[in-house]
Design a protein around this motif. Structure first.
Motif, PDB file in Angstrom:
ATOM      1  N   TRP A  96     -38.274  26.959  77.315  1.00 33.48           N
ATOM      2  CA  TRP A  96     -38.711  27.959  76.344  1.00 33.48           C
ATOM      3  C   TRP A  96     -40.203  27.934  76.130  1.00 33.48           C
TER       4      TRP A  96
ATOM      5  N   GLY B  11     -30.359  34.604  64.596  1.00 29.21           N
ATOM      6  CA  GLY B  11     -29.791  34.359  63.266  1.00 29.21           C
ATOM      7  C   GLY B  11     -29.574  32.874  63.053  1.00 29.21           C
ATOM      8  N   THR B  12     -30.130  32.348  61.959  1.00 28.97           N
ATOM      9  CA  THR B  12     -30.000  30.907  61.696  1.00 28.97           C
ATOM     10  C   THR B  12     -28.580  30.580  61.208  1.00 28.97           C
TER      11      THR B  12
ATOM     12  N   VAL C 210     -32.651  25.101  69.442  1.00 29.71           N
ATOM     13  CA  VAL C 210     -33.141  26.461  69.185  1.00 29.71           C
ATOM     14  C   VAL C 210     -32.012  27.423  68.806  1.00 29.71           C
TER      15      VAL C 210
ATOM     16  N   TYR D 149     -37.565  41.063  73.725  1.00 26.81           N
ATOM     17  CA  TYR D 149     -36.955  41.667  72.542  1.00 26.81           C
ATOM     18  C   TYR D 149     -37.774  41.216  71.336  1.00 26.81           C
ATOM     19  N   ALA D 150     -38.566  42.151  70.754  1.00 27.59           N
ATOM     20  CA  ALA D 150     -39.556  41.720  69.764  1.00 27.59           C
ATOM     21  C   ALA D 150     -39.187  42.183  68.368  1.00 27.59           C
ATOM     22  N   PHE D 151     -38.704  41.243  67.620  1.00 29.08           N
ATOM     23  CA  PHE D 151     -38.200  41.487  66.286  1.00 29.08           C
ATOM     24  C   PHE D 151     -38.969  40.632  65.268  1.00 29.08           C
ATOM     25  N   THR D 152     -39.015  39.315  65.567  1.00 33.82           N
ATOM     26  CA  THR D 152     -39.583  38.350  64.611  1.00 33.82           C
ATOM     27  C   THR D 152     -41.096  38.539  64.445  1.00 33.82           C
TER      28      THR D 152
ATOM     29  N   ILE E 186     -31.291  28.414  65.366  1.00 28.31           N
ATOM     30  CA  ILE E 186     -32.343  29.218  64.720  1.00 28.31           C
ATOM     31  C   ILE E 186     -32.347  30.656  65.265  1.00 28.31           C
ATOM     32  N   GLY E 187     -32.432  30.784  66.591  1.00 26.38           N
ATOM     33  CA  GLY E 187     -32.560  32.111  67.200  1.00 26.38           C
ATOM     34  C   GLY E 187     -31.287  32.943  67.068  1.00 26.38           C
TER      35      GLY E 187
ATOM     36  N   ILE F 298     -28.015  31.847  57.690  1.00 30.36           N
ATOM     37  CA  ILE F 298     -27.735  33.296  57.589  1.00 30.36           C
ATOM     38  C   ILE F 298     -26.302  33.565  58.074  1.00 30.36           C
TER      39      ILE F 298
ATOM     40  N   THR G 189     -43.990  37.427  66.786  1.00 27.95           N
ATOM     41  CA  THR G 189     -44.135  36.033  67.184  1.00 27.95           C
ATOM     42  C   THR G 189     -42.815  35.480  67.710  1.00 27.95           C
TER      43      THR G 189
ATOM     44  N   GLY H 113     -38.348  36.108  60.243  1.00 31.32           N
ATOM     45  CA  GLY H 113     -37.449  36.619  61.270  1.00 31.32           C
ATOM     46  C   GLY H 113     -36.057  36.943  60.753  1.00 31.32           C
ATOM     47  N   SER H 114     -35.642  36.238  59.676  1.00 31.08           N
ATOM     48  CA  SER H 114     -34.264  36.441  59.211  1.00 31.08           C
ATOM     49  C   SER H 114     -34.094  37.776  58.505  1.00 31.08           C
TER      50      SER H 114
ATOM     51  N   ILE I 271     -41.642  35.438  70.808  1.00 31.27           N
ATOM     52  CA  ILE I 271     -40.931  36.396  71.663  1.00 31.27           C
ATOM     53  C   ILE I 271     -40.708  35.765  73.048  1.00 31.27           C
TER      54      ILE I 271
ATOM     55  N   PRO J  77     -42.022  30.835  74.129  1.00 32.57           N
ATOM     56  CA  PRO J  77     -42.152  32.186  73.599  1.00 32.57           C
ATOM     57  C   PRO J  77     -43.620  32.556  73.370  1.00 32.57           C
TER      58      PRO J  77
HETATM   59  C1  FAD Z   1     -37.771  29.260  71.105  1.00 33.52           C
HETATM   60  C2  FAD Z   1     -37.593  30.477  70.272  1.00 33.52           C
HETATM   61  C3  FAD Z   1     -37.388  31.715  70.890  1.00 33.52           C
HETATM   62  C4  FAD Z   1     -37.265  32.871  70.122  1.00 33.52           C
HETATM   63  N1  FAD Z   1     -37.134  34.083  70.755  1.00 33.52           N
HETATM   64  C5  FAD Z   1     -37.176  35.230  70.019  1.00 33.52           C
HETATM   65  C6  FAD Z   1     -37.201  36.519  70.654  1.00 33.52           C
HETATM   66  O1  FAD Z   1     -37.125  36.635  71.878  1.00 33.52           O
HETATM   67  N2  FAD Z   1     -37.314  37.625  69.868  1.00 33.52           N
HETATM   68  C7  FAD Z   1     -37.387  37.559  68.517  1.00 33.52           C
HETATM   69  O2  FAD Z   1     -37.497  38.587  67.877  1.00 33.52           O
HETATM   70  N3  FAD Z   1     -37.368  36.347  67.879  1.00 33.52           N
HETATM   71  C8  FAD Z   1     -37.267  35.197  68.592  1.00 33.52           C
HETATM   72  N4  FAD Z   1     -37.267  33.973  67.966  1.00 33.52           N
HETATM   73  C9  FAD Z   1     -37.399  33.927  66.522  1.00 33.52           C
HETATM   74  C10 FAD Z   1     -36.090  33.614  65.809  1.00 33.52           C
HETATM   75  O3  FAD Z   1     -35.181  34.682  65.971  1.00 33.52           O
HETATM   76  C11 FAD Z   1     -36.456  33.345  64.347  1.00 33.52           C
HETATM   77  O4  FAD Z   1     -37.162  32.103  64.317  1.00 33.52           O
HETATM   78  C12 FAD Z   1     -35.221  33.288  63.443  1.00 33.52           C
HETATM   79  O5  FAD Z   1     -34.657  34.577  63.308  1.00 33.52           O
HETATM   80  C13 FAD Z   1     -35.555  32.750  62.063  1.00 33.52           C
HETATM   81  O6  FAD Z   1     -36.646  33.410  61.517  1.00 33.52           O
HETATM   82  P1  FAD Z   1     -37.889  32.557  60.941  1.00 33.52           P
HETATM   83  O7  FAD Z   1     -38.285  31.549  61.941  1.00 33.52           O
HETATM   84  O8  FAD Z   1     -38.913  33.523  60.477  1.00 33.52           O
HETATM   85  O9  FAD Z   1     -37.284  31.784  59.709  1.00 33.52           O
HETATM   86  P2  FAD Z   1     -37.159  32.356  58.213  1.00 33.52           P
HETATM   87  O10 FAD Z   1     -36.465  33.672  58.223  1.00 33.52           O
HETATM   88  O11 FAD Z   1     -38.498  32.296  57.555  1.00 33.52           O
HETATM   89  O12 FAD Z   1     -36.199  31.255  57.567  1.00 33.52           O
HETATM   90  C14 FAD Z   1     -36.688  29.931  57.278  1.00 33.52           C
HETATM   91  C15 FAD Z   1     -35.511  29.093  56.771  1.00 33.52           C
HETATM   92  O13 FAD Z   1     -34.962  29.684  55.582  1.00 33.52           O
HETATM   93  C16 FAD Z   1     -33.575  29.953  55.767  1.00 33.52           C
HETATM   94  N5  FAD Z   1     -33.249  31.195  55.060  1.00 33.52           N
HETATM   95  C17 FAD Z   1     -33.901  32.388  55.137  1.00 33.52           C
HETATM   96  N6  FAD Z   1     -33.317  33.292  54.353  1.00 33.52           N
HETATM   97  C18 FAD Z   1     -32.257  32.667  53.762  1.00 33.52           C
HETATM   98  C19 FAD Z   1     -31.233  33.080  52.852  1.00 33.52           C
HETATM   99  N7  FAD Z   1     -31.185  34.336  52.389  1.00 33.52           N
HETATM  100  N8  FAD Z   1     -30.315  32.176  52.481  1.00 33.52           N
HETATM  101  C20 FAD Z   1     -30.358  30.901  52.950  1.00 33.52           C
HETATM  102  N9  FAD Z   1     -31.292  30.445  53.808  1.00 33.52           N
HETATM  103  C21 FAD Z   1     -32.222  31.329  54.216  1.00 33.52           C
HETATM  104  C22 FAD Z   1     -33.388  30.085  57.273  1.00 33.52           C
HETATM  105  O14 FAD Z   1     -32.040  29.831  57.633  1.00 33.52           O
HETATM  106  C23 FAD Z   1     -34.349  29.021  57.762  1.00 33.52           C
HETATM  107  O15 FAD Z   1     -33.727  27.760  57.660  1.00 33.52           O
HETATM  108  C24 FAD Z   1     -37.328  32.788  68.707  1.00 33.52           C
HETATM  109  C25 FAD Z   1     -37.479  31.535  68.089  1.00 33.52           C
HETATM  110  C26 FAD Z   1     -37.620  30.410  68.844  1.00 33.52           C
HETATM  111  C27 FAD Z   1     -37.819  29.081  68.147  1.00 33.52           C
END
Ligand code: FAD
Length: 381
Positions: free
Chosen positions: A204, A361-362, A355, A121-124, A358-359, A365, A153, A129-130, A155, A206
């Motif tokens: 994990w 939705g943090t 993880v 599932y490729a979103f980030t 974070i994954g 969020i 990234t 990613g958020s 994924i 990815p």
């Molecule tokens: C092991 C692992 C597996 C994963 N697998 C997948 C996968 O299969 N597919 C996929 O698509 N993604 C995957 N992800 C990615 C994951 O979904 C993202 O890391 C996550 O959505 C957060 O995005 P980001 O890392 O870009 O952080 P960012 O969005 O850059 O956020 C960085 C920090 O800022 C905070 N933040 C951001 N915006 C706000 C706001 N408006 N208000 C307050 N705080 C905020 C966040 O909470 C976080 O603490 C994976 C990640 C990991 C570590």
């Protein structure tokens, strides 16, 4: 208010427990030392599970699945995640695939259910990613095809996948409302797994993905053009609840292990279980686990009643993931030095639960979404 779990469901969960004890537990020490199962081991376990009827559990009966509801799915997830390999039974497609047309259902949905095909599932993206609106991987229409360029990234499961559920912008001016979903087969020219990303979690690894002039037929567009937002939000809700259920299994096993250890570890002539410092860690963990369980089961029950659970799933995942972090930390502490070693599963749980904050939705969020709901604000406020 009825908090009872139907007897039939209890018996089913008991058979899942037996699977865990017979098939997974003998491999636990090897898993802890090596840090993962091999792909062959996972495939063998999936085949064994399938022979025993643990397959496509949450898939509606009309698609050949077992039609188990959300509560059942959560209880099974809770039971399986008492093992650190975080093994899931196969045959359960990403919910977005149910939204495909007949041809896509035949090729992709049935491929997962009947033939054990896997998706990633490729979103980030490296740019974030958020924030859905920041997706820059672009799909440009070219007659009956789409030309895709960009990078994804983190994924998960990309190395085991047969196809990728990809989110790409088709109208950058619309931001998050200009994203479209595509089904891209692994091996499509221009689509590569560029590198694995080593992480602190055992199970994990990815991947980063690249798309360079990757041609995808319009027949592989999932849903409407610019319609990925709706597809993703429903899918993520149910994924979040399942993740919350994982935390229950992890926390329960950690507490069970810590209780046993506290009773047998003697210092100054008495088991550490008799010390208030240890008792308080156990008591706080039990209370928090129970609170998380109520949030998960309530949301699951509501989903089975046909109610919308977006907010309840946010709450359950937020609380359960932070609960599991605190509980695994306390349980590791109760084990002392042994807890830090790879001879017991606590350290693996402790690292792996991180993880989930974070994954999908943090935590930040999630809090934002819950507060927005309370305040009646929209994403533009
Ligand atoms: C092991 C692992 C597996 C994963 N697998 C997948 C996968 O299969 N597919 C996929 O698509 N993604 C995957 N992800 C990615 C994951 O979904 C993202 O890391 C996550 O959505 C957060 O995005 P980001 O890392 O870009 O952080 P960012 O969005 O850059 O956020 C960085 C920090 O800022 C905070 N933040 C951001 N915006 C706000 C706001 N408006 N208000 C307050 N705080 C905020 C966040 O909470 C976080 O603490 C994976 C990640 C990991 C570590």
């Amino acid at each position: 208010m009825d908090f009872s779990i139907p007897d039939e469901l209890k018996q089913f969960v008991d058979s899942v427990r037996q699977f865990r004890e017979r098939e997974l537990m003998p491999l636990e020490q090897e898993f802890l030392l090596k840090g993962n199962f091999t792909n062959e081991q996972r495939t063998e376990l999936e085949q064994r599970a399938r022979q025993l009827g643990f397959w496509a559990l949450d898939v509606p009966e009309e698609y050949g699945g077992q039609g188990m509801g959300t509560l059942a799915t959560c209880l099974v997830a809770e039971e399986l995640y008492k093992h650190p390999a975080m093994f899931d039974f196969g045959g359960s497609p990403e919910p977005a695939l149910y939204e495909g047309n007949e041809d896509q259902k035949k090729r992709y949905l049935r491929g997962v259910i009947d033939d054990g095909k896997r998706s990633c599932y490729a979103f980030t993206e490296p740019g974030g990613g958020s924030d859905f609106a920041r997706i820059t991987t672009q799909a440009k229409r070219d007659g009956d095809n789409w030309i895709i360029n960009g990078r994804k990234t983190f994924i998960s499961e990309a190395d085991r996948a047969d196809f990728c559920i990809l989110f790409a912008t088709t109208d950058p001016a619309l931001g998050g409302r200009g994203i479209t979903c595509f089904l891209v087969d692994i091996g499509t020219p221009g689509f590569e797994l560029s590198r694995p990303i080593p992480t602190m979690g055992d199970a994990w690894e990815p991947y980063e993905l690249t798309f360079e002039d990757c041609v995808v037929p319009d027949a592989n567009r999932l849903g409407e053009v610019n319609g990925a937002w709706e597809l993703a939000s429903e899918q993520l809700t149910h994924g979040r609840l399942k993740i919350a259920a994982y935390q229950l299994g992890i926390a329960q096993r950690s507490i069970d292990l810590a209780v046993e250890w506290a009773k047998q570890r003697v210092t100054w002539g008495k088991p550490i279980a008799t010390r208030q410092a240890i008792q308080w860690m156990l008591a706080d963990s039990a209370v928090e686990l129970d609170a998380a369980r109520m949030l998960v089961y309530r949301a699951a029950w509501m989903a089975d009643e046909g109610q919308h659970i977006r907010n309840e799933a946010f709450m359950a995942k937020l609380y359960a993931t932070e609960m599991a972090q605190r509980v695994t930390d306390r349980c590791l502490q109760i084990f002392g030095g042994l807890g830090y070693s790879k001879e017991v599963p606590i350290q693996s749980f402790y690292r792996q639960v991180r993880v989930w904050r974070i994954g999908h939705g943090t935590g930040e969020i999630h809090r934002w979404m819950i507060a927005r709901n309370m305040l009646g604000l929209s994403s533009r406020d």
